[in-house]
Scaffold this active site. Structure first.
Site, PDB file in Angstrom:
ATOM      1  N   CYS A  35    -141.174 -74.011  14.293  1.00 16.49           N
ATOM      2  CA  CYS A  35    -140.458 -72.739  14.378  1.00 16.49           C
ATOM      3  C   CYS A  35    -141.345 -71.579  13.945  1.00 16.49           C
ATOM      4  CB  CYS A  35    -139.196 -72.777  13.518  1.00 16.49           C
ATOM      5  SG  CYS A  35    -138.011 -74.042  14.012  1.00 16.49           S
ATOM      6  N   ARG A  50    -132.736 -76.246  19.572  1.00 18.27           N
ATOM      7  CA  ARG A  50    -133.851 -75.388  19.956  1.00 18.27           C
ATOM      8  C   ARG A  50    -133.577 -74.942  21.402  1.00 18.27           C
ATOM      9  NH1 ARG A  50    -138.407 -74.861  17.275  1.00 18.27           N
ATOM     10  NH2 ARG A  50    -138.553 -76.976  16.458  1.00 18.27           N
TER      11      ARG A  50
END
Length: 220
Positions: free
Chosen positions: A55, A132
């Site tokens: 991330c 995600r």
């Protein structure tokens, strides 16, 4: 976010062409109301957690590409289940380690209400470690594309930009986008739907497969 669920109706995965759920939430850029962005494109992207390697790499890359999204009249919005204060600490840490400022909003979703409303997780999910997902939202709040990656693989920012440009180019030209298209490449014509012009085509395949020159220029 309030403790009561503001979204009505059955929670289900979103489909292309759906009107996305509107929400209001806190972000690193202040309060965000998705309905305020109905006149432009929005790329809403979720990530599993702050302070995680994949991330972090994504946010650095997206922050570096933010001007390219803005040039396409597209607002970037990140979202995760972490709190606002975690978001603030994380983007400060990103700046310290990379000298990159994350200046697009990062939204908090601690109760996972937004993630559920968008169908990223089920009603019985205890966490968002598998989230995600990226949503390409056209003016009017219409979902035009969505992509979901696993937690251990980061997104391709060049592909996000390519997809956004392809959607916009297809709309402006009323055309189709072929495989591996890049700005400046030819688009494809819409196929004929009646026999009126079928026998006027020079080649037998032209009625369903013919190129339409794109007005876009390559923007590398």
């Amino acid at each position: 976010m309030p403790e009561t669920n503001p979204f009505q109706g059955e929670i289900r995965p979103l489909h292309i062409g759906d009107i996305v759920p509107r929400f209001a939430a806190r972000s690193t850029q202040g309060p965000i109301d998705l309905g305020d962005y109905d006149d432009q494109w929005v790329v809403l992207f979720a990530h599993p957690a702050d302070f995680t390697p994949v991330c972090t790499s994504e946010f650095i890359a997206l922050a570096q590409a933010a001007d390219e999204f803005a040039a396409l009249d597209c607002a970037l919005m990140g979202i995760s289940v972490d709190s606002l204060f975690s978001h603030l600490a994380w983007i400060r840490m990103i700046h310290e380690m990379s000298d990159v400022k994350v200046e697009f909003p990062l939204i908090e979703d601690p109760t996972m209400e937004i993630a559920r409303a968008y169908g990223m997780i089920g009603d019985d999910a205890n966490d968002a470690t598998t989230v995600r997902s990226t949503y390409f939202i056209a003016p009017g709040g219409i979902l035009r594309a969505s992509v979901t990656y696993p937690p251990n693989v980061g997104r391709s920012i060049p592909e996000m930009l390519r997809l956004l440009r392809a959607l916009q180019q297809a709309d402006s030209e009323n055309a189709l986008v072929p495989a591996d298209w890049q700005v400046g490449d030819d688009l494809l014509r819409m196929p004929e739907e009646t026999s009126a012009n079928l026998f006027k085509q020079a080649n037998a395949t032209d009625w369903f497969y013919s190129k339409l020159g794109s007005k876009g220029r390559r923007n590398d």
